[in-house]
Design an enzyme around this catalytic site. Structure first.
Site, short mmCIF file in Angstrom:
data_model
loop_
_atom_site.label_atom_id
_atom_site.label_comp_id
_atom_site.label_asym_id
_atom_site.label_seq_id
_atom_site.Cartn_x
_atom_site.Cartn_y
_atom_site.Cartn_z
N HIS A 1 0.26 0.56 9.86
CA HIS A 1 -1.09 1.12 9.34
C HIS A 1 -1.97 1.89 10.67
O HIS A 1 -3.08 2.20 10.46
CB HIS A 1 -1.90 0.11 8.80
CG HIS A 1 -1.11 -0.68 7.55
ND1 HIS A 1 -0.49 -1.93 7.80
CD2 HIS A 1 -1.00 -0.40 6.28
CE1 HIS A 1 -0.09 -2.17 6.74
NE2 HIS A 1 -0.23 -1.21 5.93
N HIS B 1 3.66 4.76 2.82
CA HIS B 1 4.93 4.09 3.40
C HIS B 1 6.08 4.59 2.82
O HIS B 1 7.19 4.08 3.08
CB HIS B 1 4.76 2.52 3.79
CG HIS B 1 3.70 1.85 4.06
ND1 HIS B 1 3.18 2.28 5.53
CD2 HIS B 1 2.79 1.05 3.95
CE1 HIS B 1 1.87 1.40 5.48
NE2 HIS B 1 1.91 0.84 4.54
N GLY C 1 0.69 -1.21 0.08
CA GLY C 1 -0.11 0.11 0.08
C GLY C 1 0.84 1.13 0.11
O GLY C 1 1.89 1.27 0.56
N LYS D 1 5.49 -8.29 2.20
CA LYS D 1 5.33 -8.02 3.81
C LYS D 1 4.25 -8.85 4.38
O LYS D 1 3.33 -9.02 3.50
CB LYS D 1 5.20 -6.64 4.17
CG LYS D 1 6.15 -5.65 3.65
CD LYS D 1 6.06 -4.09 3.82
CE LYS D 1 4.64 -3.59 3.53
NZ LYS D 1 4.66 -3.55 1.94
#
Length: 330
Positions: free
Chosen positions: A218, A56, A53, A104
């Site tokens: 997150h 990051h 996502g 991950k």
């Protein structure tokens, strides 16, 4: 909340257009959501592909280039990329020596990379995968089954990337990546929540004067909340949590990583405390990296990652790298 954006719906696409403008050494497919080193596929070289996502940064797109990743697949903010992205990336970097997926340990990433591997193999591309699960804070949390993948992702991508750059075969690159993951542990701390563009407000409530120990990237909850602590007290807690699990018997590489909103002045001060604790515990530090590398949008806080290394892993860490976010020796 004030954000330097146009509209939430175009945040990722706008960021990718900015990456393309800043880095002509990369090929950026804004619509297809794939970032590839411009010279890919590199002849006789294993291709390395990662992704996850957005939010990051610089993970993962900032680590595409010689000595590290060959391609990265950004998803929407805090959302896994889709299998077609990874399959396109694999095809773009495959030199017929195989492709390594670095994944991950988040449920969406794991499922989608597995499907992408099947798609790539249907096209005749040999694929191996390595799962990064270095976070000692919790075993299971939101988004995961098992330990979360956090700061060690950088170590895996850098060290395995150096092995691939030297021409190591797929089986060897995969083995080195697994060894790095198994030798690494991380622990994160949040001083504030992050704010996603779509929500426009903090993703969780963290009262003034409190911090979260063991936070995920997150905003997933960690081990516990406490009243605000000093930098030294946080270092004692975080490093002890890592060393209780890893117990290194050889020198280590240390990553003191900012979560996105913590000034470098604070990170370097915290790094001094981390070194103090490691010294008190009899752990020798071979190399140190300080900065914002695996972030969580505008979260204030930090994480500590420790990787036990031998001579080979340290040599590969020191090998030249030329990416947007990590560069030395070239």
């Amino acid at each position: 909340m004030k954000m330097l954006i146009n509209v939430p719906e175009t945040v990722v696409a706008d960021g990718l257009r900015g990456v393309a403008a800043a880095h002509p050494e990369l090929t950026v497919d804004v619509e297809g959501r794939v970032i590839v080193r411009r010279d890919a596929p590199v002849a006789d070289k294993v291709g390395l592909v990662s992704g996850g996502g957005s939010g990051h940064e610089p993970l993962h797109g900032g680590f595409v280039g010689p000595g590290m990743l060959d391609a990265a697949c950004p998803g929407e903010v805090f959302t896994s990329p889709v299998p077609d992205q990874m399959a396109r990336a694999a095809a773009a970097v495959d030199s017929r020596k195989g492709v390594l997926f670095i994944v991950k340990n988040y449920t969406g990433d794991v499922l989608n990379f597995n499907m992408a591997a099947e798609l790539a193999e249907d096209e005749g591309i040999q694929v191996a995968s390595v799962l990064v699960n270095d976070d000692v804070a919790v075993t299971d949390s939101l988004y995961t089954a098992g330990r979360r993948g956090t700061g060690a992702t950088l170590f895996v991508e850098k060290i395995a990337g150096a092995a691939a750059e030297e021409g190591a075969p797929l089986e060897r690159v995969e083995s080195i990546a697994r060894k790095v993951n198994e030798s690494s542990r991380s622990f994160g701390v949040a001083l504030s929540a992050c704010t996603t563009p779509a929500k426009g407000s903090p993703t969780f409530e963290l009262p003034p004067g409190e911090l979260e120990l063991g936070i995920g990237i997150h905003g997933e909850p960690g081990r516990e909340r406490r009243a605000m602590m000093t930098s030294g007290e946080i270092a004692d807690f975080a490093v002890d949590a890592v060393l209780d699990d890893l117990r290194p018997e050889s020198p280590v590489i240390v990553l003191v990583n900012g979560m996105g909103a913590t000034p470098l002045l604070e990170l370097y001060g915290f790094n001094a405390e981390v070194h103090r604790v490691l010294g008190e515990r009899g752990v020798s530090v071979a190399r140190t990296l300080v900065g914002n590398y695996v972030t969580s949008l505008d979260m204030a806080g930090c994480s500590v990652t420790v990787c036990q290394v031998d001579e080979e892993l340290l040599r590969l860490w020191d090998a030249p790298v030329a990416t947007a976010a990590l560069r030395w020796g070239r």
